[in-house]
Design an enzyme around this catalytic site. Structure first.
Site, mmCIF file in Angstrom:
data_model
loop_
_atom_site.group_PDB
_atom_site.id
_atom_site.type_symbol
_atom_site.label_atom_id
_atom_site.label_comp_id
_atom_site.label_asym_id
_atom_site.label_seq_id
_atom_site.Cartn_x
_atom_site.Cartn_y
_atom_site.Cartn_z
ATOM 1 N N LYS A 20 116.028 31.910 32.583
ATOM 2 C CA LYS A 20 116.646 33.135 33.112
ATOM 3 C C LYS A 20 116.825 34.218 32.036
ATOM 4 C CE LYS A 20 119.171 30.848 36.881
ATOM 5 N NZ LYS A 20 120.508 30.676 37.518
ATOM 6 N N TYR A 74 116.369 34.273 46.195
ATOM 7 C CA TYR A 74 117.736 33.749 46.335
ATOM 8 C C TYR A 74 118.294 34.006 47.738
ATOM 9 C CZ TYR A 74 118.407 32.245 41.486
ATOM 10 O OH TYR A 74 118.344 31.571 40.290
ATOM 11 N N ASN A 85 123.450 31.343 33.418
ATOM 12 C CA ASN A 85 123.410 29.922 33.054
ATOM 13 C C ASN A 85 122.009 29.428 32.668
ATOM 14 O OD1 ASN A 85 122.326 29.889 35.579
ATOM 15 N ND2 ASN A 85 123.846 28.542 36.502
ATOM 16 N N HIS A 108 117.033 27.905 36.108
ATOM 17 C CA HIS A 108 117.011 27.522 37.524
ATOM 18 C C HIS A 108 116.105 26.304 37.647
ATOM 19 C CE1 HIS A 108 116.304 27.621 41.867
ATOM 20 N NE2 HIS A 108 115.041 27.371 41.562
ATOM 21 N N GLU A 161 108.963 27.099 46.114
ATOM 22 C CA GLU A 161 109.199 27.953 44.941
ATOM 23 C C GLU A 161 107.948 28.032 44.058
ATOM 24 O OE1 GLU A 161 114.029 27.229 44.910
ATOM 25 O OE2 GLU A 161 112.850 26.364 43.279
#
Ligand code: GDP
Length: 140
Positions: free
Chosen positions: A11, A51, A114, A117, A128
């Site tokens: 990320k 998302y 964080n 993913h 995905e």
């Protein structure tokens, strides 16, 4: 358990801090092979689609803005029980709850920022991977 493929994102908080290699090393140390990888920057529409399952959550807007704030690295990881193994290496969503040695424990800044993913099930992994990679980009 059979060999599986899973989908991973490094990320914006992590690419910005030059942690792509350190995170990739964590995957490889865990026995996950990086079989596809590219650095891209999402549009807002792409982040909202990816998302979409979280669209009703209070943090949805913040999450999408974060995901487009810097480039990301999208990867396909392969290995024995890869989906669960990747979730284990990632650690809990909130780094405050993540186990020692996990990516989120070592690198994540907050529950939102964080660092990684990872797909949570075979169906989402397949969806995905197909969202980000064409068949031509995936070595068999
Ligand atoms: P994951 O599967 O561990 O990534 O966790 P979830 O599927 O529950 O949430 C998806 C992503 O939304 C997380 O990885 C975070 O980046 C973000 N997120 C989850 N909860 C929060 C929150 O309370 N606040 C913010 N800002 N982001 C959150």
């Amino acid at each position: 358990m059979a060999i599986q493929r899973t989908f991973s994102i490094i990320k914006p908080d992590a690419t910005k801090r030059n942690l792509t290699g350190a995170i990739a090393a964590k995957f490889e140390e865990a026995g996950l092979r990086i079989v596809a990888s590219k650095r891209i920057q999402l549009t807002l529409a792409q982040a909202q689609t990816f998302y979409g399952v979280h669209s009703e959550r209070p943090f949805f807007g913040e999450l999408c803005e974060f995901m487009i704030s810097e480039p990301i690295v999208v990867q396909v990881l392969e290995g024995e029980d890869a989906i669960a193994k990747n979730r284990e290496v990632m650690g809990a969503t909130n780094p405050a709850d993540a186990a020692e040695g996990t990516i989120r424990k070592e690198f994540a800044l907050s529950i939102g920022e964080n660092s990684v993913h990872g797909s949570d099930a075979p169906e989402t992994a397949a969806e995905e991977i197909a969202f980000f990679f064409s068949g031509l980009e995936l070595v068999g």
